[in-house]
Design a protein around this motif. Sequence first.
Motif, PDB file in Angstrom:
ATOM      1  N   ASP A  12      75.367  30.833   5.359  1.00 50.05           N
ATOM      2  CA  ASP A  12      75.310  29.874   6.473  1.00 50.05           C
ATOM      3  C   ASP A  12      76.408  30.072   7.506  1.00 50.05           C
ATOM      4  N   TYR A  13      77.418  30.889   7.204  1.00 48.73           N
ATOM      5  CA  TYR A  13      78.494  31.089   8.180  1.00 48.73           C
ATOM      6  C   TYR A  13      78.037  31.851   9.414  1.00 48.73           C
ATOM      7  N   LYS A  14      76.832  32.386   9.351  1.00 45.27           N
ATOM      8  CA  LYS A  14      76.349  33.107  10.540  1.00 45.27           C
ATOM      9  C   LYS A  14      76.192  32.167  11.746  1.00 45.27           C
ATOM     10  N   VAL A  15      76.041  30.865  11.489  1.00 46.15           N
ATOM     11  CA  VAL A  15      75.890  29.927  12.616  1.00 46.15           C
ATOM     12  C   VAL A  15      77.113  29.927  13.536  1.00 46.15           C
ATOM     13  N   LEU A  16      78.247  30.350  12.994  1.00 50.76           N
ATOM     14  CA  LEU A  16      79.460  30.373  13.814  1.00 50.76           C
ATOM     15  C   LEU A  16      79.525  31.602  14.716  1.00 50.76           C
ATOM     16  N   TYR A  17      78.760  32.627  14.372  1.00 51.04           N
ATOM     17  CA  TYR A  17      78.909  33.899  15.080  1.00 51.04           C
ATOM     18  C   TYR A  17      77.636  34.406  15.752  1.00 51.04           C
ATOM     19  N   GLU A  34      72.452  30.036   0.755  1.00 51.72           N
ATOM     20  CA  GLU A  34      73.573  29.083   0.861  1.00 51.72           C
ATOM     21  C   GLU A  34      74.923  29.782   1.120  1.00 51.72           C
ATOM     22  N   LYS A  35      74.991  31.096   0.832  1.00 57.23           N
ATOM     23  CA  LYS A  35      76.234  31.831   1.084  1.00 57.23           C
ATOM     24  C   LYS A  35      76.206  32.486   2.467  1.00 57.23           C
ATOM     25  N   ILE A  62      85.258  39.508   9.555  1.00 51.10           N
ATOM     26  CA  ILE A  62      84.662  38.231   9.156  1.00 51.10           C
ATOM     27  C   ILE A  62      84.008  38.371   7.778  1.00 51.10           C
ATOM     28  N   SER A  66      85.773  35.618  -1.810  1.00 50.39           N
ATOM     29  CA  SER A  66      85.862  34.228  -2.240  1.00 50.39           C
ATOM     30  C   SER A  66      86.385  34.232  -3.674  1.00 50.39           C
ATOM     31  N   LYS A  67      86.746  33.050  -4.140  1.00 57.10           N
ATOM     32  CA  LYS A  67      87.308  32.934  -5.489  1.00 57.10           C
ATOM     33  C   LYS A  67      86.325  33.488  -6.527  1.00 57.10           C
ATOM     34  N   TYR A  97      86.546  38.737   4.915  1.00 53.14           N
ATOM     35  CA  TYR A  97      87.176  37.489   4.477  1.00 53.14           C
ATOM     36  C   TYR A  97      86.197  36.593   3.724  1.00 53.14           C
ATOM     37  N   TYR A  98      84.950  36.580   4.179  1.00 50.58           N
ATOM     38  CA  TYR A  98      83.958  35.752   3.481  1.00 50.58           C
ATOM     39  C   TYR A  98      83.618  36.339   2.119  1.00 50.58           C
TER      40      TYR A  98
END
Lengths: 195, 233
Positions: free
Chosen positions: B85-90, B82-83, B9, B16-17, B12-13
């Motif tokens: 926040d994807y922790k909310v999914l896991y 702000e980078k 995870i 980023s571009k 992949y995060y």
Amino acid sequence: MNTELLTIKIENIFKKYKKNIVFNKFNLELDASKINLLIGYNGCGKSTLFKMILKLINYKGKITTNCQIKSYCPDKVILPEYIKVYDFLKLFDLDFKKVDCLIDKFQLDLNKQIKELSKGMRQKLLIIQCLCKDADLYLLDEPLSGLDQASIEILNKELKKLHNKKKMIIVISHSISNFKNLNLNVVSLEDSYEI
Amino acid sequence: MRFKKLFKIHYYYFFSKINIIIVSICFILIQLLHIVLWQQNLGNSVADEMIIDFVISSIFTIEKMILVFFSILMIGNFCLPEKDDYKVLYVYNEENVSKFYLTKFVTIDLFLLGFHFIVFIFFELLGMLYIKTFVVEIQHIKFFLYLYLIGVTYGHLTTIILKILPSNLTVFIVFILFLVSDVFNYNWIFNTFFPSLDLTLLKVENTHYDINLFIISLFYFVISIICQRGNNS
């Protein structure tokens, strides 16, 4: 299989962001007998309530639940850009039979990278990752955002299936009319304050 | 959630571009620096040992600045609120928070280790290309290893300061702290907590410095995980 009615009890919650008090002695009881729909004006604390249930933020008060496994579809979240749809879903512990079925229904292209997906397609992806988890509690924050009518109907059917399996569902939305033929318990957060 | 999945995870995060662009720019910049310095100094004179030493120390001096800033930027940028926040999914419970951040930091630290290794390999290859007598020396390995440890130390320090000061400017503040420590590198108390890299150290054995650097990098690593655990605002 657990036959006990799934519930959440929120007692005396206090939460503030800097000087802005979002919840003050807030109480709420929800259960799985109906699909719970949370409504309220912007900033009234709907998403904050989800984050408190998921223990993603600190708060004062007590939240008790007999829901062991939770699944969450956030309103806004950054998705990785350079990964294919299916590879992204593989990053979660999901029921992949259901994933295949929903991908088919939502007409998501498995071979596309996430950076190529539109807002609606990204929303569908988040819904799939949420609904395909074998959880007791499903929390969906504004799941209709960016969805077309056909997709809304698919979502409604899936919510109904989960509800029939006695799963607990809480949805945040501004639109009640889009949740047709569902056994709803509409909760307005605006009415629940005790200040 | 299993560790393997969490590593994937973060991986992949991380790519980023914007990160791919930063990594590419940094890599190209360093290679250009190598080429320009070798070319400039070997073009008109015989490659005696003094000139080679001068070129290497020039490369190391500039590279030190670039790579430490790069490490701070990479770790800091990856941990900006702000980078993150994807922790909310896991993450749905306390235990998962620690696992999430442990794997996140290990992922970025491993990436930086790989990046430093590639830069080291290119440094050696270009050296061999320009000078026939150029050989891989223990000093070179030590330099890149020290530089890596200093980079991750300041990188993790950035994530700690970001908890107090959640701003893009934090990256620059920490880099200035590194520059200050580099100037005042004779104050041992200051340098214990804010290590610097004195190039003369490469030629001597200094176990005290090695141990201190290793411990302080580990210290900031652990503190940064603890700080992230208490992230819930």
